[in-house]
Write a protein that holds these residues in place. Structure first.
Motif, PDB file in Angstrom:
ATOM      1  N   UNK A  87       0.854  -1.173   0.000  1.00 49.27           N
ATOM      2  CA  UNK A  87       0.000   0.000   0.000  1.00 49.27           C
ATOM      3  C   UNK A  87       0.898   1.233   0.000  1.00 49.27           C
ATOM      4  N   UNK A  88       0.289   2.386   0.121  1.00 54.48           N
ATOM      5  CA  UNK A  88       1.052   3.638   0.150  1.00 54.48           C
ATOM      6  C   UNK A  88       1.294   4.054   1.595  1.00 54.48           C
ATOM      7  N   UNK A  89       2.554   4.352   1.878  1.00 55.02           N
ATOM      8  CA  UNK A  89       2.928   4.803   3.209  1.00 55.02           C
ATOM      9  C   UNK A  89       2.756   6.316   3.283  1.00 55.02           C
ATOM     10  N   UNK A  90       2.269   6.786   4.408  1.00 61.87           N
ATOM     11  CA  UNK A  90       2.043   8.222   4.596  1.00 61.87           C
ATOM     12  C   UNK A  90       2.864   8.720   5.777  1.00 61.87           C
ATOM     13  N   UNK A 104       8.310   2.139  -4.295  1.00 63.06           N
ATOM     14  CA  UNK A 104       9.370   3.151  -4.356  1.00 63.06           C
ATOM     15  C   UNK A 104      10.293   3.029  -3.148  1.00 63.06           C
ATOM     16  N   UNK A 105       9.723   2.738  -1.998  1.00 59.72           N
ATOM     17  CA  UNK A 105      10.528   2.620  -0.776  1.00 59.72           C
ATOM     18  C   UNK A 105      11.485   1.434  -0.845  1.00 59.72           C
ATOM     19  N   UNK A 106      11.037   0.330  -1.454  1.00 61.08           N
ATOM     20  CA  UNK A 106      11.875  -0.872  -1.486  1.00 61.08           C
ATOM     21  C   UNK A 106      12.817  -0.914  -2.685  1.00 61.08           C
ATOM     22  N   UNK A 107      12.651  -0.014  -3.649  1.00 61.53           N
ATOM     23  CA  UNK A 107      13.478  -0.055  -4.869  1.00 61.53           C
ATOM     24  C   UNK A 107      14.975  -0.001  -4.574  1.00 61.53           C
ATOM     25  N   UNK A 108      15.462   0.910  -3.711  1.00 63.44           N
ATOM     26  CA  UNK A 108      16.913   0.922  -3.430  1.00 63.44           C
ATOM     27  C   UNK A 108      17.407  -0.375  -2.797  1.00 63.44           C
ATOM     28  N   UNK A 109      16.617  -0.959  -1.901  1.00 58.78           N
ATOM     29  CA  UNK A 109      17.021  -2.215  -1.267  1.00 58.78           C
ATOM     30  C   UNK A 109      17.112  -3.332  -2.299  1.00 58.78           C
ATOM     31  N   UNK A 110      16.133  -3.428  -3.193  1.00 57.19           N
ATOM     32  CA  UNK A 110      16.147  -4.474  -4.209  1.00 57.19           C
ATOM     33  C   UNK A 110      17.317  -4.281  -5.170  1.00 57.19           C
ATOM     34  N   UNK A 164      15.858   2.692   8.638  1.00 58.27           N
ATOM     35  CA  UNK A 164      16.176   4.060   9.019  1.00 58.27           C
ATOM     36  C   UNK A 164      15.534   5.070   8.065  1.00 58.27           C
ATOM     37  N   UNK A 165      15.475   4.724   6.777  1.00 58.02           N
ATOM     38  CA  UNK A 165      14.865   5.634   5.808  1.00 58.02           C
ATOM     39  C   UNK A 165      13.376   5.826   6.081  1.00 58.02           C
ATOM     40  N   UNK A 166      12.717   4.769   6.576  1.00 61.33           N
ATOM     41  CA  UNK A 166      11.293   4.858   6.886  1.00 61.33           C
ATOM     42  C   UNK A 166      11.040   5.261   8.336  1.00 61.33           C
TER      43      UNK A 166
END
Length: 201
Positions: A87-90, A104-110, A164-166
């Motif tokens: 879902x979308x994080x707010x 989008x949040x997981x793209x750098x980790x992947x 940490x990013x989240x």
């Protein structure tokens, strides 16, 4: 085909053969009952002998059929890849509320995970809420990859960085490895920061 894939493929082959056998038996029984097949008389006895089997035999047969059906259904459900719904994080900021897609949040980790030695592809789903988050990763690797080293790199670097990013206190993570028959060079995963261990999968 790698050694990791043989048990699952053998399992599927045996289950498929069992299903085909049961379908053939059911087709034979229906064909005989409605006189489509002329192998046995439709009104003939299923078991040798004139007396009908006791009533408990029919109940036991029905119970076994139900149990087998439930087990088969359970196996079918297990084949479905269960991933948490994204879902979308707010995020509440001084200027208002900001939305961030989980992908989008997981793209750098992947992207980082795909740089680890032996990893061919990685995908993941970030779900839950900020109070109860969940991260599910599916990593495709070469046959001779080292899952332990990949998990250590994720626990020491990748997942803590995303946490940490989240701005999360903890990020429970599950990792599923899928092996291919492709072999690659044996290289070590880059050394991680030993102090960043929290939130690993």
């Amino acid at each position: 085909m790698s050694g990791h894939e043989r048990p699952s493929r053998l399992n599927r082959a045996l289950l498929a053969a069992t299903g085909l056998l049961l379908l053939a038996c059911a087709g034979f029984a229906l064909g005989t009952r409605f006189a489509v097949l002329d192998v046995l008389p439709p009104d003939g006895h299923l078991l040798p002998g004139d007396p009908a089997p006791p009533t408990w035999v029919w109940y036991a047969t029905a119970a076994c059929g139900v149990v087998l059906g439930l087990l088969a259904l359970r196996w079918l459900v297990a084949q479905v890849i269960r991933e948490p719904k994204a879902h979308q994080w707010r995020f509440d900021t001084d200027t208002g509320r900001t939305g961030l897609a989980a992908s989008t949040a997981t793209a750098p980790l992947l992207a980082e995970t795909e740089t680890y030695p032996g990893v061919l592809a990685a995908r993941g789903t970030l779900a839950g809420t900020r109070a109860n988050p969940a991260l599910a990763l599916v990593i495709t690797t070469e046959q001779d990859a080292e899952p332990g080293a990949i998990r250590h790199a994720l626990a020491a670097r990748g997942v803590p960085r995303l946490r940490r990013a989240l701005d999360l206190e903890d990020l429970p993570t599950t990792v599923e490895f899928r092996f291919t028959g492709e072999a690659g060079p044996r290289l070590g995963v880059p050394t991680a920061d030993p102090t960043a261990q929290r939130g690993g999968g």
